[in-house]
Design a protein around this motif. Structure first.
Motif, PDB file in Angstrom:
ATOM      1  N   LYS A 349       0.825  -1.203   0.000  1.00 17.56           N
ATOM      2  CA  LYS A 349       0.000   0.000   0.000  1.00 17.56           C
ATOM      3  C   LYS A 349       0.861   1.255   0.000  1.00 17.56           C
ATOM      4  CE  LYS A 349      -4.090  -1.938   2.254  1.00 17.56           C
ATOM      5  NZ  LYS A 349      -4.959  -1.875   3.464  1.00 17.56           N
ATOM      6  N   SER A 350       1.897   1.270   0.834  1.00 17.85           N
ATOM      7  CA  SER A 350       2.772   2.448   0.898  1.00 17.85           C
ATOM      8  C   SER A 350       3.515   2.661  -0.415  1.00 17.85           C
ATOM      9  CB  SER A 350       3.758   2.303   2.055  1.00 17.85           C
ATOM     10  OG  SER A 350       4.577   1.169   1.857  1.00 17.85           O
ATOM     11  N   SER A 351       3.951   1.548  -1.025  1.00 14.96           N
ATOM     12  CA  SER A 351       4.647   1.675  -2.310  1.00 14.96           C
ATOM     13  C   SER A 351       3.722   2.175  -3.406  1.00 14.96           C
ATOM     14  CB  SER A 351       5.277   0.341  -2.694  1.00 14.96           C
ATOM     15  OG  SER A 351       4.281  -0.631  -2.864  1.00 14.96           O
ATOM     16  N   SER A 352       2.483   1.692  -3.412  1.00 15.17           N
ATOM     17  CA  SER A 352       1.522   2.156  -4.407  1.00 15.17           C
ATOM     18  C   SER A 352       1.181   3.629  -4.197  1.00 15.17           C
ATOM     19  CB  SER A 352       0.266   1.299  -4.357  1.00 15.17           C
ATOM     20  OG  SER A 352      -0.360   1.407  -3.095  1.00 15.17           O
ATOM     21  N   LYS A 353       1.085   4.051  -2.933  1.00 17.59           N
ATOM     22  CA  LYS A 353       0.814   5.455  -2.635  1.00 17.59           C
ATOM     23  C   LYS A 353       1.967   6.332  -3.088  1.00 17.59           C
ATOM     24  CE  LYS A 353      -0.512   8.479   1.182  1.00 17.59           C
ATOM     25  NZ  LYS A 353      -0.784   8.541   2.651  1.00 17.59           N
ATOM     26  N   GLN A 354       3.198   5.892  -2.843  1.00 18.03           N
ATOM     27  CA  GLN A 354       4.373   6.651  -3.269  1.00 18.03           C
ATOM     28  C   GLN A 354       4.429   6.766  -4.784  1.00 18.03           C
ATOM     29  OE1 GLN A 354       6.414   8.141  -1.167  1.00 18.03           O
ATOM     30  NE2 GLN A 354       7.660   9.009  -2.827  1.00 18.03           N
ATOM     31  N   ASN A 355       4.055   5.684  -5.468  1.00 18.17           N
ATOM     32  CA  ASN A 355       4.043   5.719  -6.933  1.00 18.17           C
ATOM     33  C   ASN A 355       3.017   6.717  -7.451  1.00 18.17           C
ATOM     34  OD1 ASN A 355       6.058   3.773  -7.109  1.00 18.17           O
ATOM     35  ND2 ASN A 355       4.582   2.066  -7.155  1.00 18.17           N
ATOM     36  N   ASP A 356       1.850   6.746  -6.795  1.00 21.81           N
ATOM     37  CA  ASP A 356       0.823   7.709  -7.207  1.00 21.81           C
ATOM     38  C   ASP A 356       1.319   9.135  -7.024  1.00 21.81           C
ATOM     39  OD1 ASP A 356      -0.768   5.591  -7.810  1.00 21.81           O
ATOM     40  OD2 ASP A 356      -1.878   5.624  -5.904  1.00 21.81           O
ATOM     41  N   GLU A 357       1.981   9.426  -5.902  1.00 22.82           N
ATOM     42  CA  GLU A 357       2.503  10.773  -5.657  1.00 22.82           C
ATOM     43  C   GLU A 357       3.561  11.151  -6.686  1.00 22.82           C
ATOM     44  OE1 GLU A 357       3.907  10.755  -1.698  1.00 22.82           O
ATOM     45  OE2 GLU A 357       1.885  10.779  -0.771  1.00 22.82           O
ATOM     46  N   ASN A 358       4.421  10.201  -7.021  1.00 21.60           N
ATOM     47  CA  ASN A 358       5.444  10.474  -8.032  1.00 21.60           C
ATOM     48  C   ASN A 358       4.828  10.769  -9.384  1.00 21.60           C
ATOM     49  OD1 ASN A 358       7.454  10.060  -6.117  1.00 21.60           O
ATOM     50  ND2 ASN A 358       7.695   7.881  -6.647  1.00 21.60           N
ATOM     51  N   MET A 359       3.774  10.038  -9.691  1.00 21.20           N
ATOM     52  CA  MET A 359       3.105  10.271 -10.967  1.00 21.20           C
ATOM     53  C   MET A 359       2.462  11.650 -10.995  1.00 21.20           C
ATOM     54  SD  MET A 359       1.386   6.557 -11.750  1.00 21.20           S
ATOM     55  CE  MET A 359       0.568   7.201 -13.198  1.00 21.20           C
ATOM     56  N   ILE A 360       1.863  12.103  -9.875  1.00 18.79           N
ATOM     57  CA  ILE A 360       1.243  13.435  -9.811  1.00 18.79           C
ATOM     58  C   ILE A 360       2.292  14.522  -9.959  1.00 18.79           C
ATOM     59  CG2 ILE A 360       0.031  15.014  -8.277  1.00 18.79           C
ATOM     60  CD1 ILE A 360      -1.417  12.565  -7.142  1.00 18.79           C
ATOM     61  N   GLU A 361       3.451  14.370  -9.282  1.00 17.96           N
ATOM     62  CA  GLU A 361       4.514  15.354  -9.379  1.00 17.96           C
ATOM     63  C   GLU A 361       5.056  15.447 -10.797  1.00 17.96           C
ATOM     64  OE1 GLU A 361       7.432  14.327  -6.532  1.00 17.96           O
ATOM     65  OE2 GLU A 361       6.206  14.905  -4.784  1.00 17.96           O
ATOM     66  N   SER A 362       5.224  14.306 -11.443  1.00 23.00           N
ATOM     67  CA  SER A 362       5.738  14.331 -12.814  1.00 23.00           C
ATOM     68  C   SER A 362       4.753  14.992 -13.765  1.00 23.00           C
ATOM     69  CB  SER A 362       6.043  12.906 -13.274  1.00 23.00           C
ATOM     70  OG  SER A 362       4.876  12.128 -13.261  1.00 23.00           O
ATOM     71  N   SER A 363       3.480  14.753 -13.569  1.00 23.90           N
ATOM     72  CA  SER A 363       2.474  15.384 -14.436  1.00 23.90           C
ATOM     73  C   SER A 363       2.428  16.894 -14.226  1.00 23.90           C
ATOM     74  CB  SER A 363       1.109  14.759 -14.174  1.00 23.90           C
ATOM     75  OG  SER A 363       0.713  14.968 -12.835  1.00 23.90           O
ATOM     76  N   SER A 364       2.582  17.365 -12.956  1.00 30.47           N
ATOM     77  CA  SER A 364       2.583  18.807 -12.691  1.00 30.47           C
ATOM     78  C   SER A 364       3.822  19.472 -13.302  1.00 30.47           C
ATOM     79  CB  SER A 364       2.533  19.062 -11.184  1.00 30.47           C
ATOM     80  OG  SER A 364       3.662  18.507 -10.548  1.00 30.47           O
ATOM     81  N   ASP A 365       4.969  18.819 -13.264  1.00 32.06           N
ATOM     82  CA  ASP A 365       6.177  19.352 -13.861  1.00 32.06           C
ATOM     83  C   ASP A 365       6.006  19.502 -15.374  1.00 32.06           C
ATOM     84  OD1 ASP A 365       7.337  19.460 -11.389  1.00 32.06           O
ATOM     85  OD2 ASP A 365       8.386  17.537 -11.608  1.00 32.06           O
ATOM     86  N   ASN A 366       5.388  18.544 -15.973  1.00 36.69           N
ATOM     87  CA  ASN A 366       5.146  18.620 -17.424  1.00 36.69           C
ATOM     88  C   ASN A 366       4.241  19.785 -17.766  1.00 36.69           C
ATOM     89  OD1 ASN A 366       6.769  16.402 -17.891  1.00 36.69           O
ATOM     90  ND2 ASN A 366       5.044  14.945 -17.688  1.00 36.69           N
ATOM     91  N   ASN A 367       3.228  20.037 -16.934  1.00 36.20           N
ATOM     92  CA  ASN A 367       2.322  21.158 -17.181  1.00 36.20           C
ATOM     93  C   ASN A 367       3.049  22.491 -17.051  1.00 36.20           C
ATOM     94  OD1 ASN A 367       0.182  19.427 -17.599  1.00 36.20           O
ATOM     95  ND2 ASN A 367      -0.404  19.388 -15.424  1.00 36.20           N
ATOM     96  N   ASP A 368       3.952  22.622 -16.065  1.00 39.64           N
ATOM     97  CA  ASP A 368       4.719  23.851 -15.900  1.00 39.64           C
ATOM     98  C   ASP A 368       5.611  24.121 -17.096  1.00 39.64           C
ATOM     99  OD1 ASP A 368       3.506  24.188 -13.480  1.00 39.64           O
ATOM    100  OD2 ASP A 368       5.166  23.311 -12.311  1.00 39.64           O
ATOM    101  N   ASN A 369       6.232  23.064 -17.606  1.00 44.00           N
ATOM    102  CA  ASN A 369       7.090  23.213 -18.776  1.00 44.00           C
ATOM    103  C   ASN A 369       6.311  23.651 -20.003  1.00 44.00           C
ATOM    104  OD1 ASN A 369       9.356  22.433 -17.326  1.00 44.00           O
ATOM    105  ND2 ASN A 369       9.069  20.247 -17.819  1.00 44.00           N
ATOM    106  N   ASP A 370       5.102  23.137 -20.135  1.00 39.70           N
ATOM    107  CA  ASP A 370       4.260  23.527 -21.270  1.00 39.70           C
ATOM    108  C   ASP A 370       3.858  25.001 -21.169  1.00 39.70           C
ATOM    109  OD1 ASP A 370       4.457  20.989 -22.206  1.00 39.70           O
ATOM    110  OD2 ASP A 370       2.566  20.303 -21.325  1.00 39.70           O
ATOM    111  N   SER A 371       3.553  25.478 -19.972  1.00 43.33           N
ATOM    112  CA  SER A 371       3.162  26.876 -19.795  1.00 43.33           C
ATOM    113  C   SER A 371       4.323  27.834 -20.077  1.00 43.33           C
ATOM    114  CB  SER A 371       2.641  27.098 -18.370  1.00 43.33           C
ATOM    115  OG  SER A 371       3.645  26.830 -17.432  1.00 43.33           O
ATOM    116  N   ASP A 372       5.560  27.492 -19.718  1.00 43.46           N
ATOM    117  CA  ASP A 372       6.728  28.319 -19.987  1.00 43.46           C
ATOM    118  C   ASP A 372       6.959  28.465 -21.478  1.00 43.46           C
ATOM    119  OD1 ASP A 372       7.068  28.655 -17.300  1.00 43.46           O
ATOM    120  OD2 ASP A 372       8.572  27.033 -17.095  1.00 43.46           O
ATOM    121  N   GLU A 373       6.744  27.417 -22.196  1.00 47.06           N
ATOM    122  CA  GLU A 373       6.926  27.512 -23.632  1.00 47.06           C
ATOM    123  C   GLU A 373       5.876  28.411 -24.268  1.00 47.06           C
ATOM    124  OE1 GLU A 373       6.896  23.538 -25.025  1.00 47.06           O
ATOM    125  OE2 GLU A 373       8.871  23.007 -24.211  1.00 47.06           O
TER     126      GLU A 373
END
Length: 373
Positions: A349-373
């Motif tokens: 459960k903890s590993s799956s939760k950590q994976n979900d958080e990592n996926m959310i952070e990566s998606s937010s980083d991608n959105n920030d990069n798109d806005s800068d461009e």
């Protein structure tokens, strides 16, 4: 009228039998599994096991395969599904060969030492007129016991064990044509040995001349030396000495049939003689001990060892402590397994939760990069 199935079609039809195709009589009959215990038992013991499987037919597994990985609890686990009531095991040590009879599922267990045994092939090869044919094994043998009138507890247990290993017979409605074999157990009161014998039963007409007996049994006589059939009848069919069945003149083995048998000449209310031909195997058994449970209970009787009441009390206490310790270890093991499973689930459960958080952070980083461009 439907066409009779043959070959592969008939085999496939037999395979498609319903799950409850066995009759109630077959289900109620005692079933015995015969197999070896131990790594090596030798070819002689293996052949003895095959002979004993033939004795216990048809309520046994003649082609049972046993591997080294199979434990006794494996056979006990399947006993309920296959209506198994007894286990017969054979083992061999440096001292002797042993046979063990186990009543499923709660015991008792009888341990015998096989002092002597003879295979079926050796007995049949020594006979002048052997009586062996496949149809005699289609029905269970008749059990005959001699010398078991003693009131001792171990003698009663032995008699009860062997009686329950063979189907009981209802004298009022039994079909005499189904009694083809018999097992004889004879107890020697002097040394306590049990003699095991296995016989074929043959019923022949008696009280008539040998010539008439030949004709009734469908044997074609040689009439070349006679002028008329009456000469053959009066001269007793010119029977040779090997065909002379003098034992049929003994009144002890002559009976009046209550049924008409399928064999020729054996008519209802007529006199017939019983012939016994040994077909093997042959064993001489010595009782070693009787255990209460399945090979691990309290020793109820031992032939060579006797204990005082104080020793018996101490042994019972030791067995009780041993069982209590075993149950405690089992509970601790179950608790350890449960704790490991819970820990594994928490980690997942903890590993799956950590994976979900990592996926959310990566998606937010991608959105920030798109806005800068």
């Amino acid at each position: 009228m439907g066409r009779k199935q043959r070959g592969r079609a008939a085999r496939n039809a037999r395979r498609k039998l319903p799950p409850n195709f066995e009759s109630e009589e077959v289900k109620r009959a005692p079933h015995v599994l015969v197999f070896k215990r131990g790594v090596t038992v030798g070819n002689n013991v293996k052949e003895l096991i095959k002979d004993m499987r033939r004795v216990m037919e048809p309520f046994t597994a003649p082609n049972l395969k046993v591997s080294r990985k199979n434990a006794l609890k494996d056979f006990i686990a399947i006993s309920g599904h296959f209506h198994v009531t007894h286990l017969m095991t054979f083992s061999k040590t440096q001292l002797s060969t042993y046979m063990r009879l186990i009543r499923v599922p709660r015991g008792p267990t009888l341990n015998f030492r096989i002092r002597r045994f003879t295979h079926s092939r050796d007995i049949v090869s020594a006979l002048k007129h052997p009586q062996t044919f496949p149809k005699q094994f289609e029905y269970a043998p008749l059990l005959v016991m001699n010398g078991f009138q003693d009131d001792s507890i171990h003698i009663k247990l032995i008699a009860t064990m062997f009686q329950n290993m063979f189907p009981s017979i209802n004298v009022t409605n039994v079909d005499l044509s189904t009694i083809k074999r018999c097992v004889l157990l004879s107890l020697d009161p002097v040394n306590g040995f049990i003699e095991f014998r296995h016989y074929n039963i043959k019923i022949v007409p008696s009280g008539i001349s040998r010539a008439a007996k030949k004709l009734l049994q469908g044997k074609v006589p040689d009439l070349s030396r006679f002028n008329d059939i009456s000469d053959f009848m009066y001269r007793e069919g010119n029977a040779s000495e090997s065909e002379d069945e003098s034992t049929g003149n003994n009144d002890e083995n002559e009976v009046i049939l209550s049924q008409q048998l399928r064999s020729r000449g054996n008519l209802k209310a007529n006199q017939s003689a019983i012939r016994l031909t040994e077909i093997g195997p042959r064993m001489t058994l010595e009782l070693v001990k009787i255990e209460e449970g399945l090979c691990d209970g309290e020793v109820l009787y031992h032939t060579h060892i006797s204990k005082t009441p104080e020793e018996i009390t101490e042994l019972r206490k030791r067995n009780t402590d041993k069982k209590r310790l075993k149950e405690q270890r089992k509970r601790e093991q179950e608790e350890n397994v449960k704790r490991k499973q819970d820990k594994k689930k928490t980690t997942q459960k903890s590993s799956s939760k950590q994976n979900d958080e990592n996926m959310i952070e990566s998606s937010s980083d991608n959105n920030d990069n798109d806005s800068d461009e």
